[in-house]
Design an enzyme around this catalytic site. Sequence first.
Site, PDB file in Angstrom:
ATOM      1  N   PHE A 181     -15.369   3.648   7.099  1.00  0.00           N
ATOM      2  CA  PHE A 181     -14.053   4.067   6.548  1.00  0.00           C
ATOM      3  C   PHE A 181     -13.875   4.117   5.029  1.00  0.00           C
ATOM      4  O   PHE A 181     -12.701   4.427   4.463  1.00  0.00           O
ATOM      5  CB  PHE A 181     -13.136   2.912   7.134  1.00  0.00           C
TER       6      PHE A 181
ATOM      7  N   ARG B 213      -2.528 -14.398   4.864  1.00  0.00           N
ATOM      8  CA  ARG B 213      -3.213 -13.680   6.109  1.00  0.00           C
ATOM      9  C   ARG B 213      -2.469 -13.826   7.193  1.00  0.00           C
ATOM     10  O   ARG B 213      -2.297 -13.041   7.952  1.00  0.00           O
ATOM     11  CB  ARG B 213      -4.433 -14.242   6.112  1.00  0.00           C
TER      12      ARG B 213
ATOM     13  N   THR C 119      -5.495  -6.743  10.617  1.00  0.00           N
ATOM     14  CA  THR C 119      -5.718  -5.463   9.995  1.00  0.00           C
ATOM     15  C   THR C 119      -5.201  -4.559  10.563  1.00  0.00           C
ATOM     16  O   THR C 119      -4.724  -3.507  10.007  1.00  0.00           O
ATOM     17  CB  THR C 119      -7.433  -5.431   9.692  1.00  0.00           C
TER      18      THR C 119
ATOM     19  N   TYR D 147     -12.376  -1.546  -4.004  1.00  0.00           N
ATOM     20  CA  TYR D 147     -12.850  -1.568  -2.900  1.00  0.00           C
ATOM     21  C   TYR D 147     -14.442  -1.549  -2.532  1.00  0.00           C
ATOM     22  O   TYR D 147     -15.028  -1.260  -1.405  1.00  0.00           O
ATOM     23  CB  TYR D 147     -12.195  -0.621  -1.751  1.00  0.00           C
TER      24      TYR D 147
ATOM     25  N   GLU E  31      -9.526 -10.043  -7.722  1.00  0.00           N
ATOM     26  CA  GLU E  31      -8.728  -8.937  -7.530  1.00  0.00           C
ATOM     27  C   GLU E  31      -7.323  -9.179  -8.565  1.00  0.00           C
ATOM     28  O   GLU E  31      -6.935  -7.920  -8.939  1.00  0.00           O
ATOM     29  CB  GLU E  31      -8.350  -8.936  -6.300  1.00  0.00           C
TER      30      GLU E  31
ATOM     31  N   LYS F  83       0.818  -1.151  -0.034  1.00  0.00           N
ATOM     32  CA  LYS F  83      -0.019   0.070   0.017  1.00  0.00           C
ATOM     33  C   LYS F  83       0.947   1.344   0.273  1.00  0.00           C
ATOM     34  O   LYS F  83       2.143   1.245   0.238  1.00  0.00           O
ATOM     35  CB  LYS F  83      -0.900  -0.104   1.141  1.00  0.00           C
TER      36      LYS F  83
ATOM     37  N   HIS G   7      -2.247  -5.381   1.327  1.00  0.00           N
ATOM     38  CA  HIS G   7      -3.579  -6.122   1.215  1.00  0.00           C
ATOM     39  C   HIS G   7      -3.286  -7.468   1.193  1.00  0.00           C
ATOM     40  O   HIS G   7      -2.333  -7.929   0.643  1.00  0.00           O
ATOM     41  CB  HIS G   7      -4.292  -5.519  -0.045  1.00  0.00           C
TER      42      HIS G   7
ATOM     43  N   ASN H 236      -2.017   0.350   6.536  1.00  0.00           N
ATOM     44  CA  ASN H 236      -1.631  -0.858   6.830  1.00  0.00           C
ATOM     45  C   ASN H 236      -0.790  -1.722   6.139  1.00  0.00           C
ATOM     46  O   ASN H 236      -0.854  -2.980   6.338  1.00  0.00           O
ATOM     47  CB  ASN H 236      -2.730  -1.560   7.697  1.00  0.00           C
TER      48      ASN H 236
ATOM     49  N   ARG I 122       2.451  -6.585   8.809  1.00  0.00           N
ATOM     50  CA  ARG I 122       1.800  -5.218   9.273  1.00  0.00           C
ATOM     51  C   ARG I 122       2.574  -4.945  10.784  1.00  0.00           C
ATOM     52  O   ARG I 122       2.692  -3.905  11.144  1.00  0.00           O
ATOM     53  CB  ARG I 122       0.198  -5.483   9.460  1.00  0.00           C
TER      54      ARG I 122
HETATM   55  N1  UDP Z   1      -9.813  -0.401   7.300  1.00  0.00           N
HETATM   56  C1  UDP Z   1      -9.930   1.022   7.872  1.00  0.00           C
HETATM   57  N2  UDP Z   1     -10.677   1.018   9.050  1.00  0.00           N
HETATM   58  C2  UDP Z   1     -11.121  -0.028   9.524  1.00  0.00           C
HETATM   59  C3  UDP Z   1     -11.062  -1.268   9.009  1.00  0.00           C
HETATM   60  C4  UDP Z   1     -10.337  -1.432   7.798  1.00  0.00           C
HETATM   61  O1  UDP Z   1      -9.234   1.703   7.621  1.00  0.00           O
HETATM   62  O2  UDP Z   1     -11.895   0.112  10.552  1.00  0.00           O
HETATM   63  C5  UDP Z   1      -8.891  -0.416   6.056  1.00  0.00           C
HETATM   64  C6  UDP Z   1      -7.727  -0.999   6.243  1.00  0.00           C
HETATM   65  O3  UDP Z   1      -6.597  -0.496   5.321  1.00  0.00           O
HETATM   66  C7  UDP Z   1      -7.954  -2.593   5.637  1.00  0.00           C
HETATM   67  C8  UDP Z   1      -9.002  -2.288   4.452  1.00  0.00           C
HETATM   68  O4  UDP Z   1      -9.626  -1.115   4.922  1.00  0.00           O
HETATM   69  O5  UDP Z   1      -6.838  -3.162   5.235  1.00  0.00           O
HETATM   70  C9  UDP Z   1      -9.968  -3.506   4.160  1.00  0.00           C
HETATM   71  O6  UDP Z   1     -10.544  -3.734   5.354  1.00  0.00           O
HETATM   72  P1  UDP Z   1     -10.716  -5.263   5.820  1.00  0.00           P
HETATM   73  O7  UDP Z   1     -11.755  -5.627   6.904  1.00  0.00           O
HETATM   74  O8  UDP Z   1     -11.005  -6.166   4.580  1.00  0.00           O
HETATM   75  O9  UDP Z   1      -9.480  -5.745   6.369  1.00  0.00           O
HETATM   76  P2  UDP Z   1      -8.003  -6.633   5.714  1.00  0.00           P
HETATM   77  O10 UDP Z   1      -8.594  -7.770   4.853  1.00  0.00           O
HETATM   78  O11 UDP Z   1      -7.266  -5.836   4.551  1.00  0.00           O
HETATM   79  O12 UDP Z   1      -7.410  -7.277   6.762  1.00  0.00           O
HETATM   80 MG    MG Z   2     -10.090  -7.663   3.476  1.00  0.00          MG
END
Ligand code: UDP
Ligand code: MG
Length: 139
Positions: A59, A87, A93, A51, A128, A11, A117, A114, A104
């Site tokens: 968010f 993951r 996250t 997204y 994707e 990112k 992705h 973070n 992360r």
């Molecule tokens: N995100 C955020 N605030 C939140 C949750 C998610 O800004 O409270 C952002 C963060 O960059 C995250 C992305 O949205 O990576 C996608 O969210 P997801 O729940 O899919 O998390 P991920 O799969 O990336 O762990």
């Molecule tokens: Mg996700």
Amino acid sequence: MTTNRTFTMIKPDAVANGHIGAIINDITAAGFKIVAMKYTKLTEETAGQFYAVHAARPFYKDLVSFMSSGPIVAMILEKDNAIEDFRTLIGATNPADAAEGTIRNKYAVSIDANAVHGSDSDENAQIEGDFFFTAAERF
Ligand code: UDP
Ligand code: MG
């Protein structure tokens, strides 16, 4: 459908903070093979499309703005059990909750910035990867 592939982006925060090389090193050291890789930049429009699944989340607007704020590195990765293992490699996250040694934990700035992705399912990894790479850019 089960595949052995996942999709990732380094990112804008991690690119701006100079972590591209270290993150790619962690990914390959963990046994992932790079199938496709591209250094590019999302626009608000393409970040919004990528997204779209999060469009209803509070968010979403900030996420789209952040993800189009600077260049990213998009990659398709291959490994047995790719989705779950990736993951695990990237961690939670919110970097405050990410396990010691995860990408992360080491490189992320905040829950939004973070560092990386990681796809959450085989189906989304396919969608994707297709978003960034044409058939001719993958093998
Ligand atoms: N995100 C955020 N605030 C939140 C949750 C998610 O800004 O409270 C952002 C963060 O960059 C995250 C992305 O949205 O990576 C996608 O969210 P997801 O729940 O899919 O998390 P991920 O799969 O990336 O762990
Ligand atoms: Mg996700």
